[in-house]
Design an enzyme around this catalytic site. Structure first.
Site, PDB file in Angstrom:
ATOM      1  N   ASN A  95     -60.693 -70.227  66.405  1.00  0.00           N
ATOM      2  CA  ASN A  95     -60.400 -70.473  64.994  1.00  0.00           C
ATOM      3  C   ASN A  95     -60.733 -71.910  64.611  1.00  0.00           C
ATOM      4  O   ASN A  95     -60.019 -72.557  63.858  1.00  0.00           O
ATOM      5  CB  ASN A  95     -58.928 -70.155  64.659  1.00  0.00           C
ATOM      6  CG  ASN A  95     -57.943 -71.148  65.249  1.00  0.00           C
ATOM      7  OD1 ASN A  95     -57.994 -71.435  66.440  1.00  0.00           O
ATOM      8  ND2 ASN A  95     -57.034 -71.661  64.429  1.00  0.00           N
ATOM      9  N   GLY A  97     -63.000 -74.990  62.852  1.00  0.00           N
ATOM     10  CA  GLY A  97     -63.520 -75.159  61.510  1.00  0.00           C
ATOM     11  C   GLY A  97     -64.954 -74.681  61.391  1.00  0.00           C
ATOM     12  O   GLY A  97     -65.639 -74.425  62.396  1.00  0.00           O
ATOM     13  N   ARG A 103     -72.262 -75.567  66.627  1.00  0.00           N
ATOM     14  CA  ARG A 103     -72.707 -76.824  67.228  1.00  0.00           C
ATOM     15  C   ARG A 103     -72.529 -76.813  68.743  1.00  0.00           C
ATOM     16  O   ARG A 103     -73.323 -77.415  69.484  1.00  0.00           O
ATOM     17  CB  ARG A 103     -71.937 -78.001  66.619  1.00  0.00           C
ATOM     18  CG  ARG A 103     -72.322 -78.294  65.178  1.00  0.00           C
ATOM     19  CD  ARG A 103     -71.822 -79.655  64.732  1.00  0.00           C
ATOM     20  NE  ARG A 103     -70.369 -79.733  64.672  1.00  0.00           N
ATOM     21  CZ  ARG A 103     -69.633 -79.379  63.614  1.00  0.00           C
ATOM     22  NH1 ARG A 103     -70.234 -78.873  62.535  1.00  0.00           N
ATOM     23  NH2 ARG A 103     -68.322 -79.492  63.630  1.00  0.00           N
ATOM     24  N   ASP A 168     -51.247 -68.713  58.482  1.00  0.00           N
ATOM     25  CA  ASP A 168     -51.713 -68.818  59.865  1.00  0.00           C
ATOM     26  C   ASP A 168     -51.224 -67.649  60.717  1.00  0.00           C
ATOM     27  O   ASP A 168     -52.004 -66.833  61.195  1.00  0.00           O
ATOM     28  CB  ASP A 168     -51.210 -70.130  60.475  1.00  0.00           C
ATOM     29  CG  ASP A 168     -52.089 -71.316  60.118  1.00  0.00           C
ATOM     30  OD1 ASP A 168     -53.277 -71.123  59.844  1.00  0.00           O
ATOM     31  OD2 ASP A 168     -51.575 -72.440  60.121  1.00  0.00           O
TER      32      ASP A 168
END
Length: 405
Positions: A95, A97, A103, A168
């Site tokens: 989870n 960002g 990346r 969440d």
């Protein structure tokens, strides 16, 4: 045996949305291995304005029953170790960002090559597609975007932040449910799949009652109503000694409940009072009725009021505060409160997990220190010996659990 005995989960989660998902699986018996950066780990480790930055109460709340591996995925060697571990696991959960996984080059397509049967779950604030996909999100951002703020607060006040962190954790349990469904499907087909959850969409599930009842299929906004969550006398009522949480919430919604409430209060006269004889009259004279009930509750503690009214078959509850939850006699008697001896904190009460299964029992185990199980897991999964682990540690690829001994 534990219900999910044999399920293995690679946990690349942080804060709460992902960690609540993997902890739910762990509490059902899955082996959950949490992958964390060696320097600081899950940033949730330092949440809560605590002087301790590795083992906060917040972190402990969402990471019991897991093992921790400190592994630097920004290095080619660390990434290679993860890819070598992937074939030994059934589930991968992240989870991070927007763009982080890309990346690191550990997306679904990459891990699927290492493990074609992998169930790969992603939790994002606004999903991975759409105009908001690149927007960052936290719990209350998702709640605001899903309408939860708009239905919380007083009728004449602004939208208000809800108390529970369902943006969440509510997303997390939905993710866990989807993973279990995919796991069952895999038993039939042998195939894994990718799962994606938007926190905004997950939160919309929890507001759908108010949205469907009050918005007329999207033609108007459901109004706020404060604590008056229905027709009078549904509301909260103050109790002695009149502290900030000394209230009882009453929810009598039918005639039987109204009759029971009057009987519990020993106020049979209210049943024949023309101001309160019907639902319509109680609505027209709501303030007078509120005063009558408040006079009665104000002479009792919230526990005394609850036990008297609930015994008459009327839905109600004392408004417990978060301290009381840890010691509530009902939750304690049911074994929902667990006592664990934790590093840093000592012996503390830990709130449990609601599902109870007659043929599956998983004891609660303490949350891990950062990298505590690095040597254990890499030794088991990749057959790395002490010399290999020492070399990785010296190169900064893995963390040193000894610093927390």
């Amino acid at each position: 045996m534990a219900a999910l005995d044999g399920m293995r989960v690679l946990d690349m989660t942080q804060y709460e949305a992902g960690t609540s998902c993997t902890q739910a699986l762990a509490w059902l018996g899955a082996d959950v291995v949490k992958i964390e950066a060696p320097e600081y780990g899950d940033p949730g480790r330092g949440v809560g304005r605590s002087a301790n930055k590795d083992y906060s109460a917040y972190f402990c709340a969402w990471n019991a029953n897991k093992r921790s591996v400190a592994l630097d995925l920004r290095t080619s060697e660390g990434r290679d170790l993860l890819l070598r571990m992937a074939p030994n696991f059934d589930v991968f959960v992240e989870n991070y960002g927007p763009g982080v996984i890309e990346r690191l080059d550990i997306g679904y397509d990459v891990l699927r090559k290492a493990n074609p049967g992998l169930i790969y779950a992603r939790i994002k604030g606004f999903g991975t597609s759409g105009p908001y996909a690149d927007f960052r999100c936290m719990d209350m951002v998702a709640q605001a975007a899903a309408g939860a703020f708009s239905i919380t607060g007083e009728a004449d006040g602004p939208p208000m932040m809800p108390g529970p962190t369902t943006g969440d954790s509510g997303t997390g349990v939905q993710a866990a449910m989807a993973i279990l469904a995919a796991y069952v499907q895999k038993q039939r087909t042998g195939e894994g799949q990718e799962i994606e959850l938007s926190m905004q969409e997950a939160m919309a599930y929890y507001v759908r009652t108010r949205a469907f009842i009050g918005s007329a299929w999207g033609t108007r906004a459901t109004p706020r109503s404060g604590n008056a969550g229905g027709l009078p006398p549904v509301n909260i009522y103050a109790c002695k000694p009149f502290g900030p949480n000394d209230y009882i919430y009453l929810m009598p919604v039918n005639q039987g409940h109204w009759d029971g409430l009057c009987a519990a209060m020993d106020r049979g006269d209210l049943l024949i009072d023309p101001r309160f004889a019907t639902t319509r009259e109680r609505m027209l004279n709501g303030q007078a009725l509120y005063t009558e009930i408040s006079n009665w509750t104000g002479e009792r503690t919230k526990y005394e009021a609850m036990e008297t009214i609930a015994a008459a078959g009327v839905p109600c509850a004392a408004c417990l505060d978060t301290a009381e939850l840890h010691h509530d006699k009902h939750l304690t008697s049911r074994g929902f409160v667990h006592h664990l001896d934790l590093p840093v904190h000592g012996e503390v009460p830990m709130l449990g997990f609601a599902p109870r299964m007659s043929a599956s029992d998983v004891p609660m185990t303490r949350p891990p220190r950062l990298g505590e199980h690095t040597d254990e897991v890499l030794g088991e999964e990749l057959a790395l010996d002490d010399d290999a682990l020492s070399a990785l540690r010296e190169g900064g690829i893995i963390g040193d659990p000894a610093r927390f001994a």
